[in-house]
Design a protein around this motif. Structure first.
Motif, short mmCIF file in Angstrom:
data_model
loop_
_atom_site.label_atom_id
_atom_site.label_comp_id
_atom_site.label_asym_id
_atom_site.label_seq_id
_atom_site.Cartn_x
_atom_site.Cartn_y
_atom_site.Cartn_z
N THR A 185 0.86 -1.17 0.00
CA THR A 185 0.00 0.00 0.00
C THR A 185 0.90 1.23 0.00
O THR A 185 1.54 1.55 1.01
N VAL A 186 0.97 1.89 -1.12
CA VAL A 186 1.94 2.98 -1.30
C VAL A 186 1.48 4.23 -0.56
O VAL A 186 0.33 4.67 -0.71
N ASP A 187 2.38 4.77 0.23
CA ASP A 187 2.14 6.04 0.91
C ASP A 187 2.53 7.18 -0.01
O ASP A 187 1.72 8.05 -0.33
N ARG A 188 3.81 7.20 -0.46
CA ARG A 188 4.25 8.22 -1.40
C ARG A 188 5.55 7.77 -2.07
O ARG A 188 6.29 6.97 -1.52
N VAL A 189 5.81 8.32 -3.24
CA VAL A 189 7.08 8.15 -3.96
C VAL A 189 7.56 9.55 -4.30
O VAL A 189 6.91 10.27 -5.05
N GLU A 190 8.71 9.93 -3.73
CA GLU A 190 9.21 11.29 -3.87
C GLU A 190 10.54 11.31 -4.61
O GLU A 190 11.39 10.44 -4.40
N GLY A 191 10.73 12.29 -5.45
CA GLY A 191 12.00 12.47 -6.12
C GLY A 191 12.98 13.17 -5.20
O GLY A 191 12.68 14.23 -4.65
N GLU A 192 14.17 12.58 -5.03
CA GLU A 192 15.21 13.17 -4.19
C GLU A 192 16.26 13.89 -5.04
O GLU A 192 17.00 14.73 -4.54
N SER A 193 16.33 13.52 -6.30
CA SER A 193 17.19 14.19 -7.27
C SER A 193 16.59 13.89 -8.64
O SER A 193 15.49 13.34 -8.73
N ALA A 194 17.33 14.20 -9.70
CA ALA A 194 16.80 13.94 -11.05
C ALA A 194 16.63 12.46 -11.32
O ALA A 194 15.88 12.07 -12.21
N TYR A 195 17.32 11.60 -10.54
CA TYR A 195 17.34 10.16 -10.84
C TYR A 195 17.17 9.29 -9.59
O TYR A 195 17.09 8.07 -9.70
N ALA A 196 17.13 9.88 -8.40
CA ALA A 196 17.04 9.11 -7.15
C ALA A 196 15.72 9.42 -6.45
O ALA A 196 15.24 10.56 -6.48
N TYR A 197 15.15 8.39 -5.79
CA TYR A 197 13.82 8.51 -5.24
C TYR A 197 13.73 7.84 -3.86
O TYR A 197 14.55 6.98 -3.51
N ARG A 198 12.70 8.24 -3.13
CA ARG A 198 12.40 7.67 -1.81
C ARG A 198 10.92 7.29 -1.79
O ARG A 198 10.05 8.13 -2.02
N ALA A 199 10.64 6.01 -1.52
CA ALA A 199 9.27 5.53 -1.46
C ALA A 199 8.96 5.02 -0.06
O ALA A 199 9.81 4.41 0.59
N THR A 200 7.76 5.26 0.41
CA THR A 200 7.29 4.70 1.68
C THR A 200 5.98 3.97 1.42
O THR A 200 5.13 4.44 0.65
N PHE A 201 5.84 2.81 2.06
CA PHE A 201 4.65 1.99 1.82
C PHE A 201 4.47 0.96 2.94
O PHE A 201 5.41 0.68 3.70
N ARG A 202 3.29 0.41 3.03
CA ARG A 202 3.01 -0.68 3.96
C ARG A 202 3.12 -2.00 3.19
O ARG A 202 2.60 -2.12 2.10
N TYR A 203 3.79 -2.95 3.82
CA TYR A 203 4.03 -4.22 3.12
C TYR A 203 4.35 -5.29 4.15
O TYR A 203 5.22 -5.09 5.02
N GLU A 204 3.65 -6.42 4.06
CA GLU A 204 3.84 -7.50 5.03
C GLU A 204 4.58 -8.70 4.44
O GLU A 204 4.88 -9.65 5.16
N GLY A 205 4.89 -8.67 3.17
CA GLY A 205 5.52 -9.82 2.52
C GLY A 205 7.03 -9.81 2.63
O GLY A 205 7.63 -8.98 3.30
N GLU A 206 7.66 -10.76 1.92
CA GLU A 206 9.12 -10.84 1.91
C GLU A 206 9.70 -9.75 1.01
O GLU A 206 9.11 -9.39 -0.01
N LEU A 207 10.89 -9.28 1.39
CA LEU A 207 11.49 -8.18 0.66
C LEU A 207 12.14 -8.62 -0.65
O LEU A 207 12.22 -7.84 -1.60
N LYS A 208 12.62 -9.86 -0.71
CA LYS A 208 13.35 -10.30 -1.91
C LYS A 208 12.49 -10.23 -3.17
O LYS A 208 12.91 -9.62 -4.18
N PRO A 209 11.29 -10.84 -3.19
CA PRO A 209 10.51 -10.74 -4.43
C PRO A 209 10.12 -9.30 -4.77
O PRO A 209 10.04 -8.94 -5.95
N LEU A 210 9.91 -8.47 -3.75
CA LEU A 210 9.58 -7.07 -4.01
C LEU A 210 10.76 -6.37 -4.67
O LEU A 210 10.60 -5.68 -5.69
N ALA A 211 11.95 -6.53 -4.08
CA ALA A 211 13.13 -5.86 -4.64
C ALA A 211 13.41 -6.36 -6.06
O ALA A 211 13.73 -5.57 -6.96
N ASP A 212 13.31 -7.67 -6.28
CA ASP A 212 13.57 -8.22 -7.60
C ASP A 212 12.57 -7.71 -8.63
O ASP A 212 12.93 -7.40 -9.78
#
Length: 290
Positions: free
Chosen positions: A66-93
């Motif tokens: 459940t995405v809270d927000r996705v913010e641009g930190e620079s022209a190419y870098a970002y910060r996202a915050t969200f709620r998530y109860e699953g494993e991190l590996k499949p999400l990152a992949d």
């Protein structure tokens, strides 16, 4: 952290990085980039980045976050915050399957910020003076064996484990052996840097229930070479030196501050008065918990 890193700018002006720990949150924080600062901007560069940013948000939702927000930190870098109860590996992949996307960190308190330039440049670019947290590690780099890019910058997140990061000074002589072993266990690596091996090695043991101190002591038996490393978790900071103890580390431990650095000048940058410090020359593991 910026004052400490900037005092050691002479050790490497190519890139600087921070692993910052805020107060633990119910939200997952993901730092990621969609391009490198030294990439040539083609005619649809901005449009492509925005399209891929929207795709990151879409994939997070598709995998159950459940995405809270996705913010641009620079022209190419970002910060996202969200709620998530699953494993991190499949999400990152799943997210990193987007062209040009690289996840720099994932966790409930860890945020890795790194880019080209010295520490003050990176701190200003990412407005790090606004960050409030409890502990952090950092690194300045001179590229000697790889390109000057964000992928080669330190610190490293211990993919796919939450809230574990490492910086280190030295070289692992059995790097390839451990990389192959960890890859057989299902891990993948963002770089050719041996610091990343240390991070995943330790995080794998923590996930198996081993204490941080025990995992670090075991690393001195398993990892060959000359090295000093710092590891951070959500609630701990650890330091380890190999048996030869050739790579410098200066430690100051006060009532309300623990500060470690490759050079005493970094500690004096934040504590300008006379201080008591020592260099633990013996092979040693130290762990602090909050």
């Amino acid at each position: 952290m910026t004052k400490m890193l900037q005092s050691m700018k002479h050790r490497g002006p190519d890139s600087a990085g921070y692993a910052l720990y805020g107060e633990p949150s119910e939200l997952v924080v993901m730092r990621f980039k969609l391009a490198d600062p030294n990439e040539t901007s083609d005619f649809d560069y901005t449009e492509r980045l925005e399209r891929n940013r929207r795709e990151v948000e879409s994939r997070l939702s598709k995998i159950g976050a459940t995405v809270d927000r996705v913010e641009g930190e620079s022209a190419y870098a970002y910060r996202a915050t969200f709620r998530y109860e699953g494993e991190l590996k499949p999400l990152a992949d799943y997210v990193e399957d987007i062209p040009g996307c690289e996840v720099l960190s994932l966790g409930h308190s860890l945020e890795i910020v790194k880019d080209l330039g010295d520490a003050q440049t990176v701190a200003d670019q990412y407005r790090l003076d606004r960050f409030r947290g409890t502990h952090a590690i950092g690194h300045v780099r001179m590229a000697t064996e790889s390109d000057v890019d964000i992928a080669g910058a330190h610190p490293y997140w211990a993919y796919p484990f939450s809230d574990v990061a490492v910086v280190h000074n030295g070289q692992l002589t059995n790097y390839h052996q451990w990389r192959r072993r960890l890859e057989r266990n299902g891990h993948r690596f963002q770089s050719e840097c041996d610091s990343e091996i240390i991070a995943v090695y330790l995080a794998e043991r923590l996930a198996d229930g081993t204490s941080l101190e025990t995992a670090m002591k075991q690393s001195l038996e398993d990892l060959d070479g000359v090295f000093t490393y710092l590891v951070v978790t959500e609630d701990s900071l650890g330091m380890a030196k190999d048996a030869m103890a050739a790579k410098p580390l200066v430690l100051h431990e006060g009532e309300d501050l623990v500060a470690l650095a490759s050079e005493e000048s970094a500690i004096r940058a934040v504590l300008p008065h006379e201080i008591d410090s020592y260099d633990p020359y013996e092979s040693e593991v130290l762990v602090w918990s909050r």
